[in-house]
Design a protein around this motif. Structure first.
Motif, PDB file in Angstrom:
ATOM      1  N   GLY A  15       0.659  -0.960  -0.188  1.00 32.39           N
ATOM      2  CA  GLY A  15       0.050  -0.085  -0.264  1.00 32.39           C
ATOM      3  C   GLY A  15       0.959   1.201  -0.083  1.00 32.39           C
ATOM      4  O   GLY A  15       1.836   1.465  -1.291  1.00 32.39           O
ATOM      5  N   ASN A  16       0.308   2.373   0.946  1.00 31.67           N
ATOM      6  CA  ASN A  16       1.314   3.267   1.031  1.00 31.67           C
ATOM      7  C   ASN A  16       2.463   2.813   1.926  1.00 31.67           C
ATOM      8  O   ASN A  16       3.276   4.050   1.731  1.00 31.67           O
ATOM      9  N   GLY A  17       2.894   2.567   2.329  1.00 34.60           N
ATOM     10  CA  GLY A  17       4.348   1.700   3.293  1.00 34.60           C
ATOM     11  C   GLY A  17       4.313   2.102   4.231  1.00 34.60           C
ATOM     12  O   GLY A  17       5.047   1.784   4.877  1.00 34.60           O
ATOM     13  N   ALA A  18       2.761   1.647   5.470  1.00 36.14           N
ATOM     14  CA  ALA A  18       3.021   1.853   6.389  1.00 36.14           C
ATOM     15  C   ALA A  18       4.190   1.467   7.480  1.00 36.14           C
ATOM     16  O   ALA A  18       4.815   1.038   7.856  1.00 36.14           O
ATOM     17  N   VAL A  19       3.849  -0.675   6.876  1.00 34.50           N
ATOM     18  CA  VAL A  19       4.883  -1.521   7.300  1.00 34.50           C
ATOM     19  C   VAL A  19       6.646  -1.507   6.123  1.00 34.50           C
ATOM     20  O   VAL A  19       7.107  -1.869   7.567  1.00 34.50           O
ATOM     21  N   THR A  20       6.300  -1.109   5.444  1.00 36.95           N
ATOM     22  CA  THR A  20       7.772  -0.450   4.380  1.00 36.95           C
ATOM     23  C   THR A  20       8.388  -0.503   4.886  1.00 36.95           C
ATOM     24  O   THR A  20       9.906  -0.809   4.801  1.00 36.95           O
ATOM     25  N   ALA A  21       8.823   1.356   5.435  1.00 30.09           N
ATOM     26  CA  ALA A  21       9.245   1.946   6.080  1.00 30.09           C
ATOM     27  C   ALA A  21      10.186   0.971   7.698  1.00 30.09           C
ATOM     28  O   ALA A  21      11.342   1.163   7.131  1.00 30.09           O
ATOM     29  N   GLU A  22       9.292   0.031   8.202  1.00 31.14           N
ATOM     30  CA  GLU A  22       9.846  -0.210   8.960  1.00 31.14           C
ATOM     31  C   GLU A  22      10.904  -1.982   8.807  1.00 31.14           C
ATOM     32  O   GLU A  22      12.132  -2.190   8.659  1.00 31.14           O
ATOM     33  N   LEU A  23      10.315  -2.404   7.267  1.00 34.59           N
ATOM     34  CA  LEU A  23      10.455  -3.320   6.821  1.00 34.59           C
ATOM     35  C   LEU A  23      12.431  -3.159   6.341  1.00 34.59           C
ATOM     36  O   LEU A  23      13.044  -3.879   6.234  1.00 34.59           O
ATOM     37  N   VAL A  33      -4.253  -5.521  18.372  1.00 32.70           N
ATOM     38  CA  VAL A  33      -3.812  -4.031  17.735  1.00 32.70           C
ATOM     39  C   VAL A  33      -5.256  -3.221  17.440  1.00 32.70           C
ATOM     40  O   VAL A  33      -5.966  -3.878  17.162  1.00 32.70           O
ATOM     41  N   PRO A  34      -5.154  -1.887  18.208  1.00 31.73           N
ATOM     42  CA  PRO A  34      -6.733  -1.715  18.445  1.00 31.73           C
ATOM     43  C   PRO A  34      -7.060  -1.256  16.928  1.00 31.73           C
ATOM     44  O   PRO A  34      -6.667  -0.243  16.152  1.00 31.73           O
ATOM     45  N   ALA A  35      -8.381  -0.672  17.266  1.00 27.78           N
ATOM     46  CA  ALA A  35      -8.510  -0.134  15.689  1.00 27.78           C
ATOM     47  C   ALA A  35      -8.227   1.427  15.197  1.00 27.78           C
ATOM     48  O   ALA A  35      -8.241   1.466  14.021  1.00 27.78           O
ATOM     49  N   ASP A  36      -7.811   2.189  16.242  1.00 29.06           N
ATOM     50  CA  ASP A  36      -7.404   3.584  16.528  1.00 29.06           C
ATOM     51  C   ASP A  36      -6.663   3.030  15.645  1.00 29.06           C
ATOM     52  O   ASP A  36      -5.547   4.572  14.830  1.00 29.06           O
ATOM     53  N   ALA A  37      -5.239   2.147  15.857  1.00 29.53           N
ATOM     54  CA  ALA A  37      -4.342   2.382  14.904  1.00 29.53           C
ATOM     55  C   ALA A  37      -3.823   2.645  13.550  1.00 29.53           C
ATOM     56  O   ALA A  37      -2.754   2.491  12.461  1.00 29.53           O
ATOM     57  N   PHE A  38      -5.228   2.120  12.687  1.00 32.42           N
ATOM     58  CA  PHE A  38      -5.607   2.286  11.391  1.00 32.42           C
ATOM     59  C   PHE A  38      -6.066   3.392  10.777  1.00 32.42           C
ATOM     60  O   PHE A  38      -6.504   3.859  11.487  1.00 32.42           O
ATOM     61  N   THR A  39      -5.953   3.368   9.818  1.00 30.59           N
ATOM     62  CA  THR A  39      -6.046   4.588   8.697  1.00 30.59           C
ATOM     63  C   THR A  39      -6.143   3.646   6.958  1.00 30.59           C
ATOM     64  O   THR A  39      -5.877   4.312   7.234  1.00 30.59           O
ATOM     65  N   PRO A  40      -7.534   4.546   6.699  1.00 33.98           N
ATOM     66  CA  PRO A  40      -8.217   4.646   7.708  1.00 33.98           C
ATOM     67  C   PRO A  40      -9.175   3.650   8.856  1.00 33.98           C
ATOM     68  O   PRO A  40      -8.532   1.984   8.908  1.00 33.98           O
ATOM     69  N   LYS A  41      -9.853   4.254   9.939  1.00 32.16           N
ATOM     70  CA  LYS A  41     -10.025   2.714  10.733  1.00 32.16           C
ATOM     71  C   LYS A  41     -11.314   2.305  10.879  1.00 32.16           C
ATOM     72  O   LYS A  41     -12.313   2.692  10.396  1.00 32.16           O
ATOM     73  N   PRO A  42     -10.949   0.977  10.542  1.00 35.08           N
ATOM     74  CA  PRO A  42     -11.704  -0.255  10.746  1.00 35.08           C
ATOM     75  C   PRO A  42     -12.522   0.176  11.601  1.00 35.08           C
ATOM     76  O   PRO A  42     -12.461   0.071  12.719  1.00 35.08           O
ATOM     77  N   SER A  43     -13.884  -1.182  11.477  1.00 36.06           N
ATOM     78  CA  SER A  43     -14.803  -1.288  13.102  1.00 36.06           C
ATOM     79  C   SER A  43     -14.046  -2.500  13.644  1.00 36.06           C
ATOM     80  O   SER A  43     -15.316  -2.105  14.717  1.00 36.06           O
ATOM     81  N   VAL A  44     -13.406  -3.643  13.674  1.00 37.93           N
ATOM     82  CA  VAL A  44     -12.727  -4.010  14.843  1.00 37.93           C
ATOM     83  C   VAL A  44     -11.990  -3.937  14.409  1.00 37.93           C
ATOM     84  O   VAL A  44     -10.495  -3.293  14.007  1.00 37.93           O
ATOM     85  N   ASP A  45     -11.127  -3.981  15.531  1.00 37.48           N
ATOM     86  CA  ASP A  45      -9.396  -4.845  16.650  1.00 37.48           C
ATOM     87  C   ASP A  45      -8.861  -5.461  15.455  1.00 37.48           C
ATOM     88  O   ASP A  45      -9.283  -6.374  14.765  1.00 37.48           O
TER      89      ASP A  45
END
Length: 310
Positions: free
Chosen positions: A6-14, A120-132
């Motif tokens: 996607g936009n690289g949120a996890v890719t940057a850490e890898l 991982v809480p739902a607030d950690a996602f962008t956009p925010k999902p309905s579940v954790d």
């Protein structure tokens, strides 16, 4: 290998780890951004469901609606050693066998180790999902508790138990007719399985013990006797040469020895002449005239309405 960067949120850490990195992205609008931001990474424009998983470690924030297909793809691929996946919280718990495992998990536990890392809480996602979400790790076991050649039979056994009818493991296995009741009870006792235990509550060791003692040993015994569980049923009769004797059919006026007289077959009631039908009609007439056939007592007909008397 990362699934859907996607936009690289996890890719940057890898990317900071400095390891050889392969990015599999289906959205072509994000390819240029990934290539410019992570020049040392290999970017593949492909669908993960049709991509060869040829890296030892698989990482991905899986789309919630594609979690099960991607998991099936992973488990059936034989080149990776570890997978670190971010899925829905309930999916991660069930795959790890917490609160009851699923049929898919039970079918693959002899060869893979499923573990739940954290929530991982739902607030950690962008956009925010309905579940954790939940982080699930899958590690390939160096040696499976069941031989690789018996994988198909084991998975079929697990499927039959999950979809079988009965109350608890004892009721389900009894209806499967794998072995006699005494052997079944002793096998369940050795594996510490109660009769009312549900399939989702069995541990990997209990699944392995049941299959090894009930199915694998039975197949070996039948193989020595020249039969297996698949062909142990009695052979079907040849419908042409081994058909059961039937009563001869009369096709003409010539008598046939052993056949019933033709007059018995030709006798049939003529409509309107059946005595039962006649009495039945008579009963209806009597009922209309005010008689009750059950008690043989007359009954006065009741008027349908009462008109005022002038």
């Amino acid at each position: 290998m990362e699934i859907g960067p996607g936009n690289g949120a996890v890719t940057a850490e890898l990317y900071r780890l400095g390891r050889k990195l392969t990015l599999v992205e289906l959205d072509e609008t994000r390819l240029d951004h990934l290539e410019d931001t992570y020049p040392r990474a290999e970017v593949r424009h492909a669908d993960i469901l049709t991509t060869r998983l040829d890296r030892p470690v698989i990482v991905g924030n899986l789309p919630f609606h594609l979690t099960t297909p991607i998991l099936r793809k992973l488990l059936r691929s034989g080149r990776w050693q570890r997978a670190i996946l971010l899925t829905q919280w309930e999916v991660a718990r069930k795959r790890a066998g917490i609160g009851g495992s699923t049929m898919m998990t039970a079918q693959w536990t002899p060869w893979f180790d499923f573990r739940l890392v954290t929530r991982v809480p739902a607030d950690a996602f962008t956009p925010k999902p309905s579940v954790d979400g939940g982080i699930l790790t899958i590690d390939r076991c160096p040696t499976g508790s069941i031989p690789e050649g018996a994988r198909s039979d084991y998975q079929q056994f697990v499927r039959s138990v999950f979809t079988g009818r009965g109350r608890g493991m004892k009721g389900i296995l009894s209806k499967m007719s794998i072995t006699d009741h005494r052997t079944l009870q002793s096998t369940m006792d050795r594996n510490d399985i109660r009769g009312d235990t549900l399939p989702k509550d069995l541990t990997p060791d209990q699944w392995t013990g049941l299959f090894t003692e009930l199915v694998a040993e039975t197949d070996q015994t039948n193989a020595k006797k020249g039969k297996t569980m698949r062909n142990s049923k009695a052979p079907k009769q040849n419908p042409i040469t081994e058909a059961a004797p039937q009563t001869p059919v009369i096709t003409g006026e010539m008598p046939i020895v052993g056949a019933k007289p033709a007059t018995e077959k030709l006798q049939a009631s003529i409509p309107g002449t059946d005595p039962k039908a006649k009495s039945h009609d008579k009963g209806h007439l009597q009922a209309e005239r005010g008689f009750m056939n059950q008690h043989q007592k007359p009954q006065q007909p009741q008027p349908r309405w009462n008109l005022p008397r002038r």
